[in-house]
Motif scaffolding. Structure first.
Motif, PDB file in Angstrom:
ATOM      1  N   CYS A  17      -1.210 -60.087   5.576  1.00  0.00           N
ATOM      2  CA  CYS A  17      -1.719 -59.044   6.460  1.00  0.00           C
ATOM      3  C   CYS A  17      -2.513 -58.243   5.963  1.00  0.00           C
ATOM      4  CB  CYS A  17      -0.422 -58.925   7.415  1.00  0.00           C
ATOM      5  SG  CYS A  17       0.941 -57.924   6.615  1.00  0.00           S
ATOM      6  N   TRP A  18      -3.291 -57.329   6.818  1.00  0.00           N
ATOM      7  CA  TRP A  18      -3.962 -56.350   6.404  1.00  0.00           C
ATOM      8  C   TRP A  18      -3.993 -55.229   7.477  1.00  0.00           C
ATOM      9  CZ3 TRP A  18      -5.058 -61.466   6.851  1.00  0.00           C
ATOM     10  CH2 TRP A  18      -5.160 -62.105   5.334  1.00  0.00           C
ATOM     11  N   LYS A  19      -4.322 -54.102   7.150  1.00  0.00           N
ATOM     12  CA  LYS A  19      -4.531 -53.031   8.108  1.00  0.00           C
ATOM     13  C   LYS A  19      -5.890 -53.262   8.572  1.00  0.00           C
ATOM     14  CE  LYS A  19      -3.870 -48.091   8.666  1.00  0.00           C
ATOM     15  NZ  LYS A  19      -3.039 -47.093   7.843  1.00  0.00           N
ATOM     16  N   GLY A  20      -6.262 -53.633   9.768  1.00  0.00           N
ATOM     17  CA  GLY A  20      -7.591 -53.853  10.365  1.00  0.00           C
ATOM     18  C   GLY A  20      -7.993 -55.512   9.902  1.00  0.00           C
ATOM     19  N   GLU A  21      -9.121 -55.953   9.773  1.00  0.00           N
ATOM     20  CA  GLU A  21      -9.529 -57.116   9.543  1.00  0.00           C
ATOM     21  C   GLU A  21      -9.354 -57.713   8.261  1.00  0.00           C
ATOM     22  OE1 GLU A  21     -11.003 -59.126  11.896  1.00  0.00           O
ATOM     23  OE2 GLU A  21     -10.372 -57.584  13.292  1.00  0.00           O
ATOM     24  N   PRO A  22      -9.044 -58.778   8.076  1.00  0.00           N
ATOM     25  CA  PRO A  22      -8.885 -59.493   6.734  1.00  0.00           C
ATOM     26  C   PRO A  22     -10.156 -59.485   5.868  1.00  0.00           C
ATOM     27  CG  PRO A  22      -8.758 -61.279   8.600  1.00  0.00           C
ATOM     28  CD  PRO A  22      -8.934 -60.004   9.034  1.00  0.00           C
ATOM     29  N   PRO A  24     -13.329 -60.856   3.847  1.00  0.00           N
ATOM     30  CA  PRO A  24     -14.236 -62.025   4.121  1.00  0.00           C
ATOM     31  C   PRO A  24     -13.690 -63.286   3.186  1.00  0.00           C
ATOM     32  CG  PRO A  24     -15.349 -60.193   3.428  1.00  0.00           C
ATOM     33  CD  PRO A  24     -14.164 -59.658   3.350  1.00  0.00           C
ATOM     34  N   SER A  28      -4.642 -65.391   7.362  1.00  0.00           N
ATOM     35  CA  SER A  28      -3.332 -64.987   7.230  1.00  0.00           C
ATOM     36  C   SER A  28      -2.488 -66.391   6.869  1.00  0.00           C
ATOM     37  CB  SER A  28      -2.916 -64.678   8.669  1.00  0.00           C
ATOM     38  OG  SER A  28      -1.293 -64.277   8.456  1.00  0.00           O
ATOM     39  N   SER A  58      -5.583 -66.436   0.546  1.00  0.00           N
ATOM     40  CA  SER A  58      -5.419 -65.102   0.633  1.00  0.00           C
ATOM     41  C   SER A  58      -4.584 -64.433  -0.292  1.00  0.00           C
ATOM     42  CB  SER A  58      -4.965 -64.657   2.038  1.00  0.00           C
ATOM     43  OG  SER A  58      -3.570 -65.069   2.170  1.00  0.00           O
TER      44      SER A  58
END
Length: 186
Positions: A17-22, A24, A28, A58
């Protein structure tokens, strides 16, 4: 002769997971599968399991490490996703035993990742959404998070929140609480 036991697998996953968008190209992916086996007849949690899963598309972000405590180095020691799914079937009878999770995220993430990787879905059709059952049984207007549900039920949060193994253990406690109250289907 031993009678068949009424066992339930309670599953909780953690995913990249990420803060905001993954970033490029990143998606997930499951990095931890927590599983607690519950004996519904004896009203007890029997075993707590943890399977680390190595992501392929990822990486574990700093945000993900803060949330879950998992690092890239740690999950790099985990099993491939297909191997983890085989382990669920072989060691935990996940394809024939009913299972439960907090909400539908875990079920849907497994479905997405199995489709994307061509991996056989490791679970049978008997899935229970504990969040929905808890909300209905308590007559709540909105569906609480797991930690809030534990507080409502007067149960302690054991271990680290957002650890798959610890969350599965805590969700299992909520299942047993529902069963004790007569709110879990037999």
């Amino acid at each position: 002769m031993d009678l068949p036991r009424n066992l339930l697998n309670v599953v909780d996953i953690e995913a990249t997971c990420w803060k905001g968008e993954p970033p490029p190209g990143a998606v997930s992916e499951i990095i931890e599968i927590g599983l607690t086996v519950v004996d519904l007849d004896r009203r007890e949690r029997l075993a707590k399991h943890r399977i680390l899963v190595r992501p392929r598309r990822s990486r574990v972000s700093e945000f993900c490490t803060e949330l879950t405590g998992l690092t890239q180095e740690e999950v790099d020691t985990g099993a491939e996703f297909a191997e983890a799914c085989r382990l669920l079937v072989d060691a935990h009878r996940s394809d024939s035993r009913p299972w439960a999770s907090w909400g539908d995220y875990d079920r849907k993430q497994f479905e997405r990742q199995c489709r994307a990787t061509g991996t056989r879905y490791p679970f049978g059709r008997r899935h229970a959404n504990v969040k929905l059952r808890f909300t209905e049984a308590r007559g709540l207007r909105r569906r609480p998070g797991m930690a809030e549900a534990l507080a409502i039920a007067g149960l302690p949060l054991e271990g680290r929140h957002h650890s798959g193994a610890d969350d599965a253990w805590n969700i299992a406690a909520l299942v047993l609480d529902l069963a004790e109250r007569g709110d879990w289907p037999e």
